[in-house]
Design an enzyme around this catalytic site. Structure first.
Site, PDB file in Angstrom:
ATOM      1  N   GLY B  61       0.730  -1.265  -0.003  1.00  0.00           N
ATOM      2  CA  GLY B  61       0.086  -0.011   0.058  1.00  0.00           C
ATOM      3  C   GLY B  61       0.855   1.361  -0.147  1.00  0.00           C
ATOM      4  N   SER B  85      -0.011  -5.714  12.784  1.00  0.00           N
ATOM      5  CA  SER B  85      -0.628  -4.308  12.967  1.00  0.00           C
ATOM      6  C   SER B  85       0.362  -3.363  12.302  1.00  0.00           C
ATOM      7  CB  SER B  85      -0.923  -4.035  14.221  1.00  0.00           C
ATOM      8  OG  SER B  85       0.196  -4.009  15.142  1.00  0.00           O
ATOM      9  N   ASN B 114      -1.256  -1.085  -4.817  1.00  0.00           N
ATOM     10  CA  ASN B 114      -2.258  -1.133  -3.914  1.00  0.00           C
ATOM     11  C   ASN B 114      -2.258   0.470  -3.215  1.00  0.00           C
ATOM     12  OD1 ASN B 114      -2.917  -1.059  -0.662  1.00  0.00           O
ATOM     13  ND2 ASN B 114      -4.049  -2.900  -1.850  1.00  0.00           N
ATOM     14  N   CYS B 144      -8.153  -1.697   5.201  1.00  0.00           N
ATOM     15  CA  CYS B 144      -6.980  -1.930   5.875  1.00  0.00           C
ATOM     16  C   CYS B 144      -7.534  -1.844   7.843  1.00  0.00           C
ATOM     17  CB  CYS B 144      -5.821  -1.285   6.033  1.00  0.00           C
ATOM     18  SG  CYS B 144      -4.574  -1.582   7.390  1.00  0.00           S
ATOM     19  N   LYS B 179     -10.506  -3.310  -2.697  1.00  0.00           N
ATOM     20  CA  LYS B 179     -10.304  -4.444  -1.876  1.00  0.00           C
ATOM     21  C   LYS B 179     -11.016  -4.399  -0.765  1.00  0.00           C
ATOM     22  CE  LYS B 179      -6.766  -6.905   0.191  1.00  0.00           C
ATOM     23  NZ  LYS B 179      -4.881  -7.193   0.477  1.00  0.00           N
ATOM     24  N   THR B 207      -7.760  -8.370   5.891  1.00  0.00           N
ATOM     25  CA  THR B 207      -7.472  -9.385   7.131  1.00  0.00           C
ATOM     26  C   THR B 207      -8.820  -9.190   7.826  1.00  0.00           C
ATOM     27  OG1 THR B 207      -6.127  -7.461   8.129  1.00  0.00           O
ATOM     28  CG2 THR B 207      -4.804  -9.349   6.976  1.00  0.00           C
ATOM     29  N   GLY B 231      -3.633 -15.754   7.068  1.00  0.00           N
ATOM     30  CA  GLY B 231      -2.814 -17.182   7.113  1.00  0.00           C
ATOM     31  C   GLY B 231      -3.950 -18.241   6.637  1.00  0.00           C
ATOM     32  N   GLY B 257      -6.634 -15.045   0.919  1.00  0.00           N
ATOM     33  CA  GLY B 257      -7.079 -15.182   2.247  1.00  0.00           C
ATOM     34  C   GLY B 257      -6.765 -16.676   2.327  1.00  0.00           C
TER      35      GLY B 257
END
Lengths: 263, 317
Positions: B61, B85, B114, B144, B179, B207, B231, B257
């Site tokens: 990003g 984070s 991005n 985000c 996104k 996420t 993950g 994902g």
């Protein structure tokens, strides 16, 4: 572009050095040959619940052999500690910048500080410096139980030991022990807990030196892609602090550039 | 002997016959695999594999000005996943254009930039600069979870998501991917809103919002308190959302994902994705994007699929 790799390395030996501290000797020719003092390798578990690599400092590299000394601090390192000779571990080639030895000349003196699990990289560093004709003094601090002192001496370093408990060597920190005996050096190096790095950086500056300190932070990828592990530094030529990646821009930074009291 | 040779030749022919091309909003990718933003860097990832092997790469990003991101620790491991984070730390559009993009110049792959922002003006400022660059597509990050103003603020409300999309579309000279965040009650409402607002494609999922506590220290693990969960552990959630969004919109979907192997790619394609992105797997294994591509090719050959469309067609509810 610089080539990096992930590979399988055979475990030649694994032994307990001290309570919760393991020494792992791997056959990893490519990694061992490339290794420089102060670098680390990523070690991967095969437990699919544990995704991220564990960055482990390089203690020594000789021929095809790579020696890693690590503390058992969580599930990943516990998993490593149960692996036996003959098994294989997934590791990366050496990562990070390592200590900068470009300004060092034969006949110079070096002062090394290792604290706890920050002692291992001092072995490779002492060996490298000794081979360069540098006189090396190494102060190693531990909570209670020492390890790698013989290896430091064998690497050519005049060595002293300090423990918080006073069980071995001087009672107190490695820095206070070195100050007590009046040690100094042209070049200062440190690896260990943050308060120790802060103290060494400050003591070095008081002597007109800039210590090279090896920082630690929680890493994601360990190779510079995720920007998870950052440390605030203020390069001499910059006005503002900048967030640098410990895995890629470090782990070694100049003591004068690191903001130690951020948290 | 001859039979074996013929069989071997047959396998080779099959290998040649694989056609992995996909077209995403008019941009042709040589295969349906890209990287997830924030897990790829031209310089660092390029040290491990040939970037040209991927259909596209999605860069981290980038905002109008440098962002410092959140304080450390920013990373925590979880069962089969991780929290981050980072907070979109990035060097800003100037450094992106002068340093990151030139690193990608020699490679035969599509580049998706991005884009991060705190406000519509900031998104648009970056898009304007990227209009004149060599990037092939834009991915607008309205999802985000680590950035309070902007970021996820736009992604959880259909009206605001549409407003950002419209504003960006009005000035963008490249196809626009929006996104989406999974941290919403009904992701199809957001997907429809951005499609109606003119989005050329959708990528999902960003996420999931998560947290960890160190029980021995009695402290939160992340300095930012919460982080984005990613993950393999999140894959079922991502797959379900791709499936839902496919049934709500017509525009192409980039699914992501928790993709960790070749068959995961096939699952996302069957659920309705047109391409996929590999993210956290590249932190576990730096060569994951290309390894997963090879596994996907082997899967296609084993299954007798010649094209990506064949894989999608093989799905029956």
């Amino acid at each position: 572009m610089e080539e990096k790799k992930i590979m399988m390395a055979e475990i030649l030996r694994q032994e307990l050095l001290a309570k919760g501290v393991m020494k792992l000797v791997l056959c990893a020719p490519e990694a061992a040959r490339a290794a420089r003092a102060g670098q680390f390798v990523n070690v991967y578990t095969e437990d699919s619940a544990l995704l991220l690599p564990r960055p482990i400092s390089i203690c020594d590299a000789e021929g095809d052999r790579l020696t890693l000394v690590y503390g058992i601090v969580g599930r990943g390192t516990q998993w490593f500690s149960k692996r036996c000779a003959g098994e294989h571990l997934r590791i990366s080639t050496p990562l990070g910048n390592g200590y900068d030895l470009s300004d060092i000349k034969p006949g110079d003196s070096a002062l090394l500080f290792g604290g706890g699990i920050g002692v291992p990289p001092m072995v490779k560093l002492a060996k490298t410096l000794t081979a360069m004709g540098v006189s090396v003094r190494a102060a190693a601090g531990f909570r209670d139980e020492s390890f790698l002192l013989e290896e430091l001496s064998a690497a050519g370093a005049q060595t002293l030991c300090a423990t918080d408990s006073g069980r071995e060597g001087y009672r107190g920190t490695a820095l206070s022990a070195a100050e007590d005996v009046g040690w100094s050096g042209d070049h200062w190096f440190a690896c260990g807990p943050k308060p120790m790095l802060a103290a060494v950086a400050k003591a070095a500056l008081a002597c007109g030196k800039d210590a090279q300190v090896s920082m630690e932070e929680r890493m994601g990828c360990g190779y510079g892609a995720c920007v998870g592990c950052t440390v605030d530094v203020k390069p001499q030529d910059a006005m503002q602090p900048v967030r640098k990646k410990v895995c890629k821009d470090g782990p070694v930074f100049l003591g004068s550039e690191v903001f130690f009291d951020e948290r | 002997m001859n039979g074996n040779r013929a069989a071997a030749a047959g396998v080779q022919q099959a290998a040649k016959a694989l056609d992995l091309r996909v077209s995403i909003a008019g941009v042709e990718w040589k295969n349906p695999i890209t990287t997830a933003s924030g897990t790829f860097s031209a310089r660092e990832s390029g040290a491990f594999y040939d970037i040209s092997r991927l259909g596209a790469v999605t860069t981290k990003g980038v905002a109008e000005v440098p962002w410092a991101g959140n304080p450390s620790p920013r990373i925590a491991e979880t069962y089969g996943g991780m929290l981050n984070s980072v907070g979109l730390q990035n060097p800003g559009i100037d450094a992106y254009l002068n340093e990151e993009l030139p690193c990608l110049a020699g490679f035969d792959t599509k580049v998706i930039a991005n884009v991060a922002g705190h406000s519509i003006e900031e998104y648009c400022a970056v898009v304007e600069r990227l209009n004149e660059s060599s990037v092939d597509m834009l991915e607008i990050n309205i999802s985000c979870p680590n950035v309070k103003e902007g970021g996820i603020g736009f992604g959880v409300d259909p009206a605001q998501a549409a407003t950002v999309t419209k504003a960006v579309k009005a000035i963008a000279k490249k196809p626009v991917i929006i996104k989406l965040t999974p941290n919403v009650t009904d992701i199809t409402a957001i997907a429809k809103a951005v499609e109606d607002a003119g989005a050329d494609a959708i990528s999902l999922i960003n996420t999931l919002l998560g947290m960890r506590i160190d029980a021995r220290k009695g402290r939160l693990v992340l300095a930012n308190k919460t982080g984005g969960f990613s993950g393999p552990a999140v894959k079922p959630v991502a797959l379900r959302m791709v499936y839902q969004v496919r049934r709500a919109v017509k525009i192409p979907i980039i699914g992501l994902g928790g993709i960790s192997c070749g068959e995961d790619v096939a699952e996302f394609l069957m659920a309705g994705a047109d391409a996929v992105a590999v993210g956290t797997a590249a932190l576990t294994n730096p060569t994951a994007p290309v390894d997963i591509l090879e596994e996907f090719k082997a899967y296609m050959q084993e299954m007798g699929f010649a094209t990506v469309a064949d894989v999608k067609r093989a799905f029956r509810e």
